[in-house]
Design a protein around this motif. Structure first.
Motif, PDB file in Angstrom:
ATOM      1  N   THR A  74       0.838  -1.210   0.000  1.00 58.34           N
ATOM      2  CA  THR A  74       0.000   0.000   0.000  1.00 58.34           C
ATOM      3  C   THR A  74       0.867   1.250   0.000  1.00 58.34           C
ATOM      4  N   LEU A  75       1.910   1.253   0.833  1.00 54.58           N
ATOM      5  CA  LEU A  75       2.816   2.400   0.898  1.00 54.58           C
ATOM      6  C   LEU A  75       3.503   2.619  -0.449  1.00 54.58           C
ATOM      7  N   THR A  76       3.910   1.546  -1.096  1.00 59.19           N
ATOM      8  CA  THR A  76       4.555   1.655  -2.409  1.00 59.19           C
ATOM      9  C   THR A  76       3.596   2.275  -3.423  1.00 59.19           C
ATOM     10  N   GLN A  77       2.337   1.844  -3.396  1.00 55.52           N
ATOM     11  CA  GLN A  77       1.340   2.416  -4.308  1.00 55.52           C
ATOM     12  C   GLN A  77       1.134   3.901  -4.027  1.00 55.52           C
ATOM     13  N   LEU A  78       1.005   4.251  -2.757  1.00 57.09           N
ATOM     14  CA  LEU A  78       0.794   5.654  -2.398  1.00 57.09           C
ATOM     15  C   LEU A  78       1.994   6.516  -2.769  1.00 57.09           C
ATOM     16  N   GLU A  79       3.203   5.987  -2.582  1.00 58.01           N
ATOM     17  CA  GLU A  79       4.401   6.733  -2.977  1.00 58.01           C
ATOM     18  C   GLU A  79       4.432   6.943  -4.486  1.00 58.01           C
ATOM     19  N   GLY A  80       3.960   5.931  -5.249  1.00 62.77           N
ATOM     20  CA  GLY A  80       3.869   6.078  -6.700  1.00 62.77           C
ATOM     21  C   GLY A  80       2.877   7.159  -7.089  1.00 62.77           C
ATOM     22  N   VAL A  81       1.734   7.180  -6.423  1.00 59.78           N
ATOM     23  CA  VAL A  81       0.725   8.213  -6.680  1.00 59.78           C
ATOM     24  C   VAL A  81       1.287   9.586  -6.332  1.00 59.78           C
TER      25      VAL A  81
END
Length: 171
Positions: free
Chosen positions: A69-76
């Motif tokens: 989830t953190l990786t996705q949010l950092e990508g966003v």
């Protein structure tokens, strides 16, 4: 006043911060459960060791989900920053276009520049003409007959040859 974009970015940062806190807590919990399982094995308490290992596996699964989830949010967040940079770049380009337009207006267009350059060439030509006239006038006052100079040089060269011949004859 905060814009919708600002609120969304703040919310995103807050959520990423919360996930980082959860990740640290899960890391501590996993380490603790691992120690508990090892202690239970040393104490020959198989049931407690199995329970600690099951809890550890569940915590590891949760940790993996939090990292995803953190990786996705950092990508966003990265894409938001990229888009914000693009918006800023377009604004700068628009402003630069306006500056160039104003500067071109001050110059007055190609025709005006051509006129200025032609006028400058004319004036420079006049300066050259005046300089040539003055140079010619200076030559007239100190006019030297080139033929006379050539004759004098030839006489000096003849005299030099004669002097050399006399010296060679004396020796």
């Amino acid at each position: 006043m905060l814009s919708t974009e600002d609120k969304t970015i703040a919310s995103l940062k807050l959520l990423m911060g919360d996930l980082n806190v959860q990740i640290v807590a899960l890391d501590v919990r996993i380490a603790s459960l691992n120690e508990k399982a090892q202690a239970s094995v040393r104490a020959k308490n198989r049931v407690a060791a199995l329970a600690a290992l099951k809890s550890k596996k569940a915590a590891e699964s949760t940790l993996a989900q939090r990292y995803d989830t953190l990786t996705q949010l950092e990508g966003v967040y990265g894409k938001i920053e990229q888009a914000a940079d693009q918006v800023a770049l377009v604004r700068v380009m628009e402003a630069s276009s306006g500056v160039l337009r104003n500067l071109h207006a001050q110059v007055g267009g190609v025709e005006k520049v051509e006129g200025v350059v032609e006028s400058l060439r004319d004036e420079m030509s006049k300066v050259d003409e005046i300089g040539q006239v003055m140079e010619d006038a200076g030559r007239g006052e100190a006019a030297v007959d080139e033929d006379e100079i050539d004759e004098e040089l030839a006489a000096l060269e003849r005299q030099d040859r004669l002097d050399k011949e006399e010296k060679e004859a004396e020796q």
